[in-house]
Design an enzyme around this catalytic site. Structure first.
Site, PDB file in Angstrom:
ATOM      1  CG  ASN A   1      -1.698   1.243   1.438  1.00 22.50           C
ATOM      2  OD1 ASN A   1      -1.772   2.068   0.534  1.00 22.50           O
ATOM      3  ND2 ASN A   1      -2.304   1.382   2.607  1.00 22.50           N
TER       4      ASN A   1
ATOM      5  CE  LYS B   1      -0.071   3.188   4.791  1.00 20.93           C
ATOM      6  NZ  LYS B   1       0.130   3.273   6.251  1.00 20.93           N
TER       7      LYS B   1
ATOM      8  CG  HIS C   1      -5.606   2.017   5.362  1.00 16.21           C
ATOM      9  ND1 HIS C   1      -5.134   2.988   6.196  1.00 16.21           N
ATOM     10  CD2 HIS C   1      -4.629   1.080   5.245  1.00 16.21           C
ATOM     11  CE1 HIS C   1      -3.905   2.657   6.573  1.00 16.21           C
ATOM     12  NE2 HIS C   1      -3.577   1.504   6.011  1.00 16.21           N
TER      13      HIS C   1
ATOM     14  CD  GLU D   1      -2.581   5.557   6.871  1.00 17.61           C
ATOM     15  OE1 GLU D   1      -2.581   5.602   5.626  1.00 17.61           O
ATOM     16  OE2 GLU D   1      -1.676   5.023   7.530  1.00 17.61           O
TER      17      GLU D   1
ATOM     18  CD  GLU E   1      -3.462  -2.482   7.462  1.00 19.02           C
ATOM     19  OE1 GLU E   1      -2.402  -2.782   6.911  1.00 19.02           O
ATOM     20  OE2 GLU E   1      -4.022  -1.386   7.302  1.00 19.02           O
TER      21      GLU E   1
ATOM     22  N   GLY F   1       2.669   2.141  10.810  1.00 19.70           N
ATOM     23  CA  GLY F   1       3.634   3.224  10.633  1.00 19.70           C
ATOM     24  C   GLY F   1       4.369   3.599  11.916  1.00 19.70           C
TER      25      GLY F   1
ATOM     26  CB  SER G   1       5.405  -1.976  11.908  1.00 22.53           C
ATOM     27  OG  SER G   1       5.030  -0.632  12.183  1.00 22.53           O
TER      28      SER G   1
HETATM   29  P1  PGA Z   1       3.007   0.210   7.618  1.00 29.37           P
HETATM   30  O1  PGA Z   1       1.525   0.444   7.049  1.00 29.37           O
HETATM   31  O2  PGA Z   1       3.516  -1.067   7.012  1.00 29.37           O
HETATM   32  O3  PGA Z   1       3.789   1.406   7.162  1.00 29.37           O
HETATM   33  O4  PGA Z   1       2.872   0.115   9.118  1.00 29.37           O
HETATM   34  C1  PGA Z   1       0.631  -0.625   6.910  1.00 29.37           C
HETATM   35  C2  PGA Z   1      -0.679  -0.141   6.341  1.00 29.37           C
HETATM   36  O5  PGA Z   1      -1.139   0.930   6.734  1.00 29.37           O
HETATM   37  O6  PGA Z   1      -1.291  -0.813   5.467  1.00 29.37           O
END
Ligand code: PGA
Length: 248
Positions: free
Chosen positions: A9, A11, A94, A96, A166, A172, A212
């Site tokens: 992803n 983003k 997601h 976010e 998640e 992140g 992560s």
């Molecule tokens: P990350 O993000 O691997 O940077 O923690 C995962 C995600 O939001 O899908």
């Protein structure tokens, strides 16, 4: 190891020219990967990436889609637009999008229906915050999100649904759920899916872990019985680490 589904992803990273440069590196590096792979660039990069991955072992996902089919919805992108470009899958809900764009489980349910009716795979994200985990509510929160997001979805579509667990506190942040913590929630999700679609269909549904995931922890996480893949943000943005994530 069983075949996994590793999805990157991106983003809101990579311009179209950067996306092309990244894909040029990634494609030859992952051509012998034993796993299924997807990349999810931003809308404006989808066309260019779609052209580049034709005939490769990489699939293409969008990071969101409109809940409407067409019309006066300025700024939105429809399922038919994505299909026309050659998109295979869409990430829905997601954290976010939930946090910054007011995405609700009801909206995810509408989008999920549209994706499935139109033959797209949908990656439905669910996960608890740190506060919810510390209050012992991780199972309930995830189940609550899925109950609404997957409400009234016909069993015939089960094979087109991917769930991404998640935990918000792991996205992140560099904090990964331990493989045991993740497995416990994945097993619960599998049970919940069994309640919707029956145990046989639920056993076939891909449940990804996200938060992560890095080259140094991917193998351990993917070795758990109910973890069928990974949804990766940060570590999917460089060719060598994406290749490492798909070659264990
Ligand atoms: P990350 O993000 O691997 O940077 O923690 C995962 C995600 O939001 O899908």
């Amino acid at each position: 190891m069983k075949e996994k589904l590793i999805a990157g992803n991106w983003k809101m990273n990579k311009t179209p020219s950067e996306a092309k440069a990244l894909m040029k590196e990634i494609i030859p590096m992952v051509k012998n990967s034993p796993h299924k792979m997807m990349v999810a660039p931003s809308y404006v990069c989808l066309g260019a990436v779609a052209e580049m991955i034709k005939g490769t072992n990489i699939q293409l996902a969008a990071q969101d889609v409109s809940a409407h089919t067409e019309g006066a919805y300025t700024g939105e992108v429809s399922v038919s637009m994505l299909k026309d470009i050659g998109v295979d899958a869409v990430i829905l809900g997601h954290s976010e999008r939930r946090q910054y764009h007011g995405e609700t489980d009801e909206m995810i349910n509408k989008k999920l229906n549209l994706c499935l009716e139109n033959g797209l795979t949908a990656i439905v994200c669910a996960g608890e915050t740190l506060e919810e985990r510390e209050a012992g509510r991780a199972f309930d929160v995830v189940q609550g999100q899925l109950d609404v997001s997957l409400k009234n979805i016909d069993k015939k579509f089960a094979s087109k649904i991917v769930i991404a667990y998640e935990p918000v506190w792991a996205i992140g942040t560099g904090k990964t759920a331990s493989s045991d913590q993740a497995e416990e929630v994945h097993a619960h999700i599998r049970k919940v899916l069994g309640g919707y679609f029956g145990a046989d269909a639920a056993a076939q549904i891909v449940i990804q872990y996200g938060g992560s995931v890095k080259p140094d922890n991917v193998k351990e996480l993917m070795s758990m019985p109910n973890i069928d893949g990974a949804l990766v943000g940060g570590a999917s943005l460089k060719a060598d680490s994406f290749a490492a994530l798909t070659s264990f």
